[in-house]
Design an enzyme around this catalytic site. Structure first.
Site, PDB file in Angstrom:
ATOM      1  N   TYR A 142     -23.196  11.020   6.556  1.00 33.36           N
ATOM      2  CA  TYR A 142     -24.210  11.966   7.019  1.00 33.36           C
ATOM      3  C   TYR A 142     -25.403  11.233   7.628  1.00 33.36           C
ATOM      4  O   TYR A 142     -25.877  11.579   8.714  1.00 33.36           O
ATOM      5  CB  TYR A 142     -24.673  12.856   5.866  1.00 33.36           C
ATOM      6  CG  TYR A 142     -25.817  13.773   6.236  1.00 33.36           C
ATOM      7  CD1 TYR A 142     -25.643  14.795   7.166  1.00 33.36           C
ATOM      8  CD2 TYR A 142     -27.081  13.605   5.671  1.00 33.36           C
ATOM      9  CE1 TYR A 142     -26.704  15.628   7.520  1.00 33.36           C
ATOM     10  CE2 TYR A 142     -28.133  14.434   6.012  1.00 33.36           C
ATOM     11  CZ  TYR A 142     -27.945  15.445   6.938  1.00 33.36           C
ATOM     12  OH  TYR A 142     -28.993  16.259   7.289  1.00 33.36           O
ATOM     13  N   LYS A 146     -26.874  11.498  11.495  1.00 35.32           N
ATOM     14  CA  LYS A 146     -28.233  11.936  11.814  1.00 35.32           C
ATOM     15  C   LYS A 146     -29.023  10.832  12.515  1.00 35.32           C
ATOM     16  O   LYS A 146     -29.804  11.096  13.433  1.00 35.32           O
ATOM     17  CB  LYS A 146     -28.965  12.379  10.541  1.00 35.32           C
ATOM     18  CG  LYS A 146     -28.406  13.638   9.903  1.00 35.32           C
ATOM     19  CD  LYS A 146     -28.458  14.853  10.829  1.00 35.32           C
ATOM     20  CE  LYS A 146     -29.857  15.344  11.095  1.00 35.32           C
ATOM     21  NZ  LYS A 146     -29.863  16.645  11.852  1.00 35.32           N
TER      22      LYS A 146
END
Length: 244
Positions: A142, A146
């Site tokens: 993740y 990002k």
């Protein structure tokens, strides 16, 4: 969308939800209706940001409807706060495709039209780049996805700055100081985290403050919502709290 609509903005709303979801409220059409009620104009477009051809078609439809593009907000994201051993290939691909890849491709599709705007902005909802391992270890996939969004901003801010025929596109990131009380937080975190969050309005107000700045002097920044609003003169943040 609603904050800008109060100024009469023409808002293109993209998303996959055209029929009500069992657990998530709202569709692109209900948001469009809210935008119009707030005083703006709206164009809802069903879009899967993983589909590059659909991205180009959506941008063309937006330009045909409203005559150009002044600002792009890269808001779409997929989240899975799983550690390395628990992250499946399917989940990894989803986060990479929706987060980094879509940010790159949607920006790429909009830039030719942004170059023609008077005060063009790209605003990406992604965090400041920080290489402290504590931000990677709990959810490596993740964080990488990002940070990929943030790297797009960093490179594009320099690539499309004033000069070379460009008027200067303001390319920036915006990230919240606290968790924000959205459906994603509700489903991924505990009830105490939701209660300690702030309302989405704080991000909306901060985004509005950035999008209305002069793009030529506002680019390449990793903005935090609270800091943006303090500079704009806001001192009362209790109104944004879910639990004041």
């Amino acid at each position: 969308a609603l904050r800008c609509a109060r100024d009469g903005a023409k808002v293109v709303i993209t998303g996959k939800t055209v029929e009500p979801h069992a657990r998530l409220s709202g569709t692109i059409h209900s948001v469009a209706a809210e935008v119009e009620q707030a005083g703006g104009q709206a164009l809802p477009i069903r879009l899967d940001v993983r589909d590059d051809q659909a991205i180009r078609a959506a941008v063309a439809q937006a330009v045909e409807k409203f005559g150009g593009i002044d600002a792009l907000v890269n808001n779409a994201s997929a989240i899975s706060l799983s550690n390395t051993l628990e992250t499946t290939a399917k989940r990894l691909d989803l986060m990479w495709d929706v987060n980094m890849r879509a940010t790159f491709l949607v920006s790429q599709a909009c830039i030719p039209y942004l170059r023609q705007a008077d005060n063009p902005h790209i605003l990406t909802l992604s965090p400041p780049l920080n290489l402290d391992a504590k931000w990677f270890a709990p959810h490596l996939a993740y964080t990488m996805s990002k940070y990929g969004m943030s790297l797009c901003m960093l490179g594009m801010a320099r690539e499309f700055a004033t000069g070379g025929g460009d008027k200067g596109i303001g390319v920036n990131c915006l990230w919240p100081r606290t968790t924000i009380a959205t459906a994603a937080i509700e489903f991924n975190f505990s009830e105490p985290v939701l209660r300690a969050s702030r309302k989405p309005a704080i991000m909306a107000d901060a985004a509005y403050a950035i999008l209305t700045r002069d793009s030529r002097s506002c680019s390449g920044n990793f903005f935090i919502d609270e800091d943006v609003l303090r500079v704009a003169g806001v001192s009362d943040f209790e109104r944004y709290a879910v639990s004041p």
